[in-house]
Motif scaffolding. Structure first.
Motif, PDB file in Angstrom:
ATOM      1  N   ALA A  29      -4.109 -18.111  -6.622  1.00 30.52           N
ATOM      2  CA  ALA A  29      -3.232 -17.525  -5.611  1.00 30.52           C
ATOM      3  C   ALA A  29      -2.926 -16.070  -5.942  1.00 30.52           C
ATOM      4  O   ALA A  29      -2.945 -15.205  -5.059  1.00 30.52           O
ATOM      5  CB  ALA A  29      -1.936 -18.331  -5.493  1.00 30.52           C
ATOM      6  N   ALA A  30      -2.650 -15.814  -7.217  1.00 32.36           N
ATOM      7  CA  ALA A  30      -2.374 -14.437  -7.633  1.00 32.36           C
ATOM      8  C   ALA A  30      -3.578 -13.553  -7.362  1.00 32.36           C
ATOM      9  O   ALA A  30      -3.439 -12.443  -6.832  1.00 32.36           O
ATOM     10  CB  ALA A  30      -2.006 -14.396  -9.115  1.00 32.36           C
ATOM     11  N   ASP A  31      -4.762 -14.046  -7.688  1.00 35.28           N
ATOM     12  CA  ASP A  31      -5.974 -13.260  -7.480  1.00 35.28           C
ATOM     13  C   ASP A  31      -6.163 -12.921  -6.003  1.00 35.28           C
ATOM     14  O   ASP A  31      -6.384 -11.767  -5.641  1.00 35.28           O
ATOM     15  CB  ASP A  31      -7.184 -14.025  -8.020  1.00 35.28           C
ATOM     16  N   VAL A  32      -6.046 -13.926  -5.138  1.00 34.01           N
ATOM     17  CA  VAL A  32      -6.256 -13.724  -3.706  1.00 34.01           C
ATOM     18  C   VAL A  32      -5.172 -12.830  -3.103  1.00 34.01           C
ATOM     19  O   VAL A  32      -5.464 -11.822  -2.456  1.00 34.01           O
ATOM     20  CB  VAL A  32      -6.297 -15.083  -2.965  1.00 34.01           C
ATOM     21  N   LEU A  33      -3.911 -13.204  -3.314  1.00 36.33           N
ATOM     22  CA  LEU A  33      -2.813 -12.490  -2.652  1.00 36.33           C
ATOM     23  C   LEU A  33      -2.605 -11.083  -3.196  1.00 36.33           C
ATOM     24  O   LEU A  33      -2.399 -10.140  -2.420  1.00 36.33           O
ATOM     25  CB  LEU A  33      -1.529 -13.305  -2.772  1.00 36.33           C
ATOM     26  N   LEU A  34      -2.653 -10.932  -4.515  1.00 34.02           N
ATOM     27  CA  LEU A  34      -2.431  -9.602  -5.083  1.00 34.02           C
ATOM     28  C   LEU A  34      -3.595  -8.667  -4.766  1.00 34.02           C
ATOM     29  O   LEU A  34      -3.392  -7.468  -4.571  1.00 34.02           O
ATOM     30  CB  LEU A  34      -2.169  -9.694  -6.582  1.00 34.02           C
ATOM     31  N   SER A  35      -4.809  -9.215  -4.667  1.00 32.98           N
ATOM     32  CA  SER A  35      -5.952  -8.381  -4.261  1.00 32.98           C
ATOM     33  C   SER A  35      -5.742  -7.847  -2.853  1.00 32.98           C
ATOM     34  O   SER A  35      -5.975  -6.655  -2.584  1.00 32.98           O
ATOM     35  CB  SER A  35      -7.253  -9.177  -4.322  1.00 32.98           C
ATOM     36  N   LEU A  36      -5.315  -8.724  -1.942  1.00 29.96           N
ATOM     37  CA  LEU A  36      -5.061  -8.287  -0.563  1.00 29.96           C
ATOM     38  C   LEU A  36      -3.960  -7.235  -0.510  1.00 29.96           C
ATOM     39  O   LEU A  36      -4.105  -6.203   0.165  1.00 29.96           O
ATOM     40  CB  LEU A  36      -4.660  -9.478   0.306  1.00 29.96           C
ATOM     41  N   LEU A  37      -2.865  -7.495  -1.211  1.00 32.19           N
ATOM     42  CA  LEU A  37      -1.751  -6.537  -1.194  1.00 32.19           C
ATOM     43  C   LEU A  37      -2.163  -5.206  -1.812  1.00 32.19           C
ATOM     44  O   LEU A  37      -1.836  -4.141  -1.278  1.00 32.19           O
ATOM     45  CB  LEU A  37      -0.537  -7.127  -1.916  1.00 32.19           C
ATOM     46  N   ASN A  38      -2.884  -5.260  -2.931  1.00 31.43           N
ATOM     47  CA  ASN A  38      -3.325  -4.020  -3.571  1.00 31.43           C
ATOM     48  C   ASN A  38      -4.265  -3.226  -2.669  1.00 31.43           C
ATOM     49  O   ASN A  38      -4.181  -1.994  -2.613  1.00 31.43           O
ATOM     50  CB  ASN A  38      -3.997  -4.314  -4.916  1.00 31.43           C
ATOM     51  N   ASP A  39      -5.154  -3.921  -1.949  1.00 36.95           N
ATOM     52  CA  ASP A  39      -6.047  -3.225  -1.028  1.00 36.95           C
ATOM     53  C   ASP A  39      -5.277  -2.565   0.114  1.00 36.95           C
ATOM     54  O   ASP A  39      -5.596  -1.445   0.524  1.00 36.95           O
ATOM     55  CB  ASP A  39      -7.104  -4.180  -0.460  1.00 36.95           C
ATOM     56  N   LYS A  40      -4.268  -3.243   0.629  1.00 38.68           N
ATOM     57  CA  LYS A  40      -3.451  -2.659   1.706  1.00 38.68           C
ATOM     58  C   LYS A  40      -2.660  -1.455   1.187  1.00 38.68           C
ATOM     59  O   LYS A  40      -2.546  -0.439   1.882  1.00 38.68           O
ATOM     60  CB  LYS A  40      -2.490  -3.705   2.279  1.00 38.68           C
ATOM     61  N   ILE A  41      -2.125  -1.553  -0.020  1.00 38.37           N
ATOM     62  CA  ILE A  41      -1.394  -0.429  -0.613  1.00 38.37           C
ATOM     63  C   ILE A  41      -2.339   0.758  -0.783  1.00 38.37           C
ATOM     64  O   ILE A  41      -1.997   1.901  -0.442  1.00 38.37           O
ATOM     65  CB  ILE A  41      -0.757  -0.828  -1.962  1.00 38.37           C
ATOM     66  N   LYS A  42      -3.548   0.493  -1.277  1.00 39.88           N
ATOM     67  CA  LYS A  42      -4.537   1.559  -1.464  1.00 39.88           C
ATOM     68  C   LYS A  42      -4.894   2.196  -0.121  1.00 39.88           C
ATOM     69  O   LYS A  42      -4.958   3.422  -0.003  1.00 39.88           O
ATOM     70  CB  LYS A  42      -5.788   0.990  -2.132  1.00 39.88           C
ATOM     71  N   PHE A  43      -5.114   1.375   0.906  1.00 38.68           N
ATOM     72  CA  PHE A  43      -5.445   1.885   2.242  1.00 38.68           C
ATOM     73  C   PHE A  43      -4.373   2.845   2.741  1.00 38.68           C
ATOM     74  O   PHE A  43      -4.669   3.958   3.184  1.00 38.68           O
ATOM     75  CB  PHE A  43      -5.609   0.715   3.222  1.00 38.68           C
ATOM     76  N   HIS A  44      -3.112   2.424   2.670  1.00 41.79           N
ATOM     77  CA  HIS A  44      -2.028   3.270   3.187  1.00 41.79           C
ATOM     78  C   HIS A  44      -1.793   4.493   2.302  1.00 41.79           C
ATOM     79  O   HIS A  44      -1.422   5.560   2.812  1.00 41.79           O
ATOM     80  CB  HIS A  44      -0.744   2.448   3.361  1.00 41.79           C
ATOM     81  N   SER A  45      -2.025   4.372   1.001  1.00 43.80           N
ATOM     82  CA  SER A  45      -1.884   5.523   0.099  1.00 43.80           C
ATOM     83  C   SER A  45      -2.921   6.587   0.413  1.00 43.80           C
ATOM     84  O   SER A  45      -2.602   7.778   0.500  1.00 43.80           O
ATOM     85  CB  SER A  45      -2.023   5.075  -1.363  1.00 43.80           C
ATOM     86  N   VAL A  46      -4.165   6.157   0.596  1.00 41.69           N
ATOM     87  CA  VAL A  46      -5.237   7.104   0.931  1.00 41.69           C
ATOM     88  C   VAL A  46      -4.965   7.744   2.288  1.00 41.69           C
ATOM     89  O   VAL A  46      -5.130   8.953   2.463  1.00 41.69           O
ATOM     90  CB  VAL A  46      -6.615   6.396   0.906  1.00 41.69           C
ATOM     91  N   ARG A  47      -4.504   6.949   3.230  1.00 39.57           N
ATOM     92  CA  ARG A  47      -4.200   7.477   4.569  1.00 39.57           C
ATOM     93  C   ARG A  47      -3.106   8.543   4.491  1.00 39.57           C
ATOM     94  O   ARG A  47      -3.228   9.611   5.099  1.00 39.57           O
ATOM     95  CB  ARG A  47      -3.747   6.331   5.463  1.00 39.57           C
ATOM     96  N   ALA A  48      -2.050   8.251   3.755  1.00 37.65           N
ATOM     97  CA  ALA A  48      -0.957   9.221   3.624  1.00 37.65           C
ATOM     98  C   ALA A  48      -1.437  10.498   2.920  1.00 37.65           C
ATOM     99  O   ALA A  48      -1.078  11.605   3.324  1.00 37.65           O
ATOM    100  CB  ALA A  48       0.217   8.592   2.868  1.00 37.65           C
ATOM    101  N   LEU A  49      -2.266  10.346   1.893  1.00 39.63           N
ATOM    102  CA  LEU A  49      -2.793  11.518   1.188  1.00 39.63           C
ATOM    103  C   LEU A  49      -3.708  12.341   2.086  1.00 39.63           C
ATOM    104  O   LEU A  49      -3.658  13.568   2.057  1.00 39.63           O
ATOM    105  CB  LEU A  49      -3.561  11.089  -0.068  1.00 39.63           C
ATOM    106  N   ASN A  50      -4.527  11.689   2.882  1.00 40.87           N
ATOM    107  CA  ASN A  50      -5.409  12.413   3.801  1.00 40.87           C
ATOM    108  C   ASN A  50      -4.602  13.212   4.810  1.00 40.87           C
ATOM    109  O   ASN A  50      -4.949  14.350   5.129  1.00 40.87           O
ATOM    110  CB  ASN A  50      -6.350  11.451   4.530  1.00 40.87           C
ATOM    111  N   LEU A  51      -3.522  12.644   5.306  1.00 45.07           N
ATOM    112  CA  LEU A  51      -2.699  13.367   6.271  1.00 45.07           C
ATOM    113  C   LEU A  51      -2.015  14.557   5.615  1.00 45.07           C
ATOM    114  O   LEU A  51      -1.898  15.620   6.214  1.00 45.07           O
ATOM    115  CB  LEU A  51      -1.664  12.423   6.895  1.00 45.07           C
ATOM    116  N   ARG A  52      -1.580  14.385   4.364  1.00 47.13           N
ATOM    117  CA  ARG A  52      -0.965  15.519   3.653  1.00 47.13           C
ATOM    118  C   ARG A  52      -2.000  16.605   3.393  1.00 47.13           C
ATOM    119  O   ARG A  52      -1.726  17.786   3.515  1.00 47.13           O
ATOM    120  CB  ARG A  52      -0.359  15.049   2.331  1.00 47.13           C
TER     121      ARG A  52
END
Length: 97
Positions: free
Chosen positions: A17-40
Motif C-alpha cells: 500500500a505504501a509503495d502504490v499510494l506514496l508513488s502516486l502522491l509523489n508523482d502528483k507532487i512532482k507534476f505540480h512542482s514542475v508546473r509551478a517552476l515552469n510558470l515562474r
C-alpha cells in the motif's frame, strides 16, 4: 464521452500500500512542482493552484504514512478502492455560453 476506470482495487500489505499510494502522491507532487517552476521560469504569475495542491498532497501523504504505520504495527492490511473518471471536454467550450 466519459469513462470510469478502477485504478486501484484490492487489499494490500502495508508495504504494498505504501509503495502504490506514496508513488502516486509523489508523482502528483512532482507534476505540480514542475508546473509551478515552469510558470515562474516563464515569468508568469506563480501558479497558486499548483502550490495549494502541493500542500494538500503533502498533507495526504502524511495521512497515508500514518495509516500504513498503524496497519503495520497492528498486523492489518489496507483495502484500497480508487476509481478514476475520465471525460473528454472541449477546451474552448465555456460553461453557460
Amino acid at each position: 464521452m466519459k469513462e470510469n476506470i478502477a485504478f486501484i482495487k484490492g487489499q494490500y500489505s502495508p508495504a504494498e500500500a505504501a509503495d502504490v499510494l506514496l508513488s502516486l502522491l509523489n508523482d502528483k507532487i512532482k507534476f505540480h512542482s514542475v508546473r509551478a517552476l515552469n510558470l515562474r521560469h516563464e515569468q508568469v504569475n506563480s501558479d497558486r493552484t499548483s502550490e495549494g495542491k502541493i500542500r494538500k498532497l503533502k498533507e495526504d501523504k502524511k495521512i497515508v504514512e500514518q495509516l500504513v504505520l498503524h496497519a503495520h504495527k497492528n498486523g492489518l492490511e489496507l483495502e484500497i478502492n480508487g476509481t478514476i473518471e475520465i471525460k473528454l471536454v472541449d477546451k474552448h467550450h465555456t460553461v453557460g455560453a
